[in-house]
Write a protein that holds these residues in place. Structure first.
Motif, PDB file in Angstrom:
ATOM      1  N   ALA A 195     -27.280 -12.554 -34.334  1.00  0.00           N
ATOM      2  CA  ALA A 195     -27.622 -14.105 -34.863  1.00  0.00           C
ATOM      3  C   ALA A 195     -28.642 -14.091 -35.925  1.00  0.00           C
ATOM      4  O   ALA A 195     -29.482 -13.496 -35.709  1.00  0.00           O
ATOM      5  CB  ALA A 195     -27.898 -14.970 -33.695  1.00  0.00           C
ATOM      6  N   LYS A 196     -28.563 -15.181 -36.928  1.00  0.00           N
ATOM      7  CA  LYS A 196     -29.395 -15.555 -37.635  1.00  0.00           C
ATOM      8  C   LYS A 196     -30.082 -16.904 -37.198  1.00  0.00           C
ATOM      9  O   LYS A 196     -29.465 -17.651 -36.997  1.00  0.00           O
ATOM     10  CB  LYS A 196     -29.174 -15.570 -39.141  1.00  0.00           C
ATOM     11  CG  LYS A 196     -28.859 -14.364 -39.784  1.00  0.00           C
ATOM     12  CD  LYS A 196     -28.341 -14.382 -41.261  1.00  0.00           C
ATOM     13  CE  LYS A 196     -27.665 -13.084 -41.669  1.00  0.00           C
ATOM     14  NZ  LYS A 196     -28.735 -12.393 -42.310  1.00  0.00           N
ATOM     15  N   VAL A 197     -31.266 -16.910 -37.177  1.00  0.00           N
ATOM     16  CA  VAL A 197     -31.743 -18.404 -36.307  1.00  0.00           C
ATOM     17  C   VAL A 197     -33.095 -18.701 -37.536  1.00  0.00           C
ATOM     18  O   VAL A 197     -33.908 -17.705 -37.661  1.00  0.00           O
ATOM     19  CB  VAL A 197     -32.273 -18.173 -34.987  1.00  0.00           C
ATOM     20  CG1 VAL A 197     -32.902 -19.147 -34.364  1.00  0.00           C
ATOM     21  CG2 VAL A 197     -31.239 -17.434 -34.108  1.00  0.00           C
ATOM     22  N   SER A 198     -33.214 -19.874 -37.421  1.00  0.00           N
ATOM     23  CA  SER A 198     -34.397 -20.329 -38.410  1.00  0.00           C
ATOM     24  C   SER A 198     -34.776 -21.769 -37.616  1.00  0.00           C
ATOM     25  O   SER A 198     -34.122 -22.354 -36.839  1.00  0.00           O
ATOM     26  CB  SER A 198     -34.066 -20.835 -39.848  1.00  0.00           C
ATOM     27  OG  SER A 198     -33.139 -21.854 -39.870  1.00  0.00           O
ATOM     28  N   LYS A 199     -36.185 -21.937 -38.078  1.00  0.00           N
ATOM     29  CA  LYS A 199     -36.865 -23.041 -37.271  1.00  0.00           C
ATOM     30  C   LYS A 199     -37.405 -23.765 -38.767  1.00  0.00           C
ATOM     31  O   LYS A 199     -37.699 -23.186 -39.734  1.00  0.00           O
ATOM     32  CB  LYS A 199     -37.934 -22.717 -36.253  1.00  0.00           C
ATOM     33  CG  LYS A 199     -39.036 -21.844 -36.883  1.00  0.00           C
ATOM     34  CD  LYS A 199     -40.163 -22.205 -36.131  1.00  0.00           C
ATOM     35  CE  LYS A 199     -41.153 -23.351 -36.650  1.00  0.00           C
ATOM     36  NZ  LYS A 199     -41.912 -23.188 -37.839  1.00  0.00           N
TER      37      LYS A 199
END
Ligand SMILES: [Zn+2]
Length: 327
Positions: free
Chosen positions: A323-327
């Protein structure tokens, strides 16, 4: 001021055609296939600066994509404004979701649709054309102006800080004007004084040493795709709070004054939902939509992959999931 407005009105078509030329260049900074396109956009802007008569126009090579600088500094006693912008864009895919081609600007209802039109080619170009209007009408600029346009904003600007450190004199100024923001509304110009920032991560869950048949191994071997979903589902609790320990440690709380100012902004939540075909908005408890989208941190999955994605069925127990996750 009339002379300026006349020039702008008389050149509207030319301005638009030039902007469209820039928008047609697929300057996708993250894609190595588009490296030459990114450079093409830098060259285009270099030519723009030269043609309007700015000084010290330079396309600086970096280990990544070029940085273009230019200036018009006529009076030592005037303040100097440094205009920052970027000419690179995000990938356009999935292209099939576009109603019109991403790199063929299309005008609909008075709006220009193209990748980068509003982030940040359009805004950067506005500043260039504003200065052009001064230059071409022989109107004295009220301030000294410098430009820095980079081609790596969408990939985290890896070469910008080293460049700034190495070119302090070239970039010295009294204030920086960042064009890479939005207007609050069509008739409501706004000054953005802070942004949430970005951290981007990729996570991978690895299980067995190869893809397995789920009919043979399922139930006995942990499935990385199942596990990934479990991890992702725990990133937030039910109240829209992010549950990663320490996540909020450095988040500045909103002051009462800021909250009041945010609440005063005209905002039609019904129209917001309608525009997105949503029945409800959702987010961190105790904050309104505006606070959630501007001043409170968010966390989103930006991509997911694992297992079989093709047509029909394949009974696979995948070896990996990501998964690619960003904040
Ligand atoms: Zn941008």
């Amino acid at each position: 001021m009339n002379k300026l407005q006349e020039y702008i009105d008389a050149n509207e078509k030319k301005f638009r055609e030039e902007l469209f030329e820039l928008l047609r260049i697929p300057s996708i900074s993250t894609s190595s296939q588009n490296k030459d396109d990114v450079k093409e956009a830098a060259k285009f802007l270099t030519k723009q600066f030269e043609s309007i008569g700015l000084d010290r126009v330079t396309m600086h090579e970096t280990p990544g994509h070029p940085i273009v600088t230019a200036e018009k500094c006529q009076h030592d006693d005037q303040p100097t404004v440094l205009v920052y912008g970027h000419y690179d864009v995000q990938p356009s895919d999935p292209d099939m979701l576009w109603n019109t081609p991403p790199f063929e600007p299309t005008v609909k209802n008075g709006r220009v649709y193209a990748r980068g039109a509003s982030d940040d080619k359009g805004q950067s170009f506005t500043h260039i054309k504003a200065i052009e209007s001064y230059m071409k009408t022989g109107t004295e600029l009220p301030v000294n102006v410098k430009f820095i346009l980079e081609g790596e904003e969408e990939i985290g600007s890896p070469n910008l800080i080293p460049f700034i450190k190495a070119h302090k004199d070239l970039l010295s100024c009294d204030m920086v004007l960042i064009s890479d923001t939005a207007m609050f509304g069509e008739d409501q110009p706004s000054i953005t004084y802070g942004l949430r920032g970005l951290a981007y991560m990729e996570l991978e869950v690895t299980g067995p040493n190869r893809d397995l048949h789920s009919g043979v191994y399922g139930g006995a071997v942990e499935n990385p795709a199942n596990l990934l979903c479990e991890i992702v589902s725990k990133l937030k609790n039910g109240n829209g709070k992010i549950s990663i320990p320490g996540f909020y440690d450095d988040v500045e709380p909103l002051t009462e004054e800021q909250r009041e100012a945010i609440h005063e902004l005209p905002f039609d939540e019904e129209a917001f939902k309608k525009n997105l075909d949503l029945n409800e908005v959702d987010g961190e408890e105790g904050y309104n939509t505006h606070e959630r989208t501007t001043a409170r941190p968010s966390l989103d999955v930006n991509g997911l992959w694992s297992g079989y994605q093709g047509e029909g069925a394949k009974t696979v127990l995948p070896a990996k999931a990501g998964a690619k996750v960003s904040k």
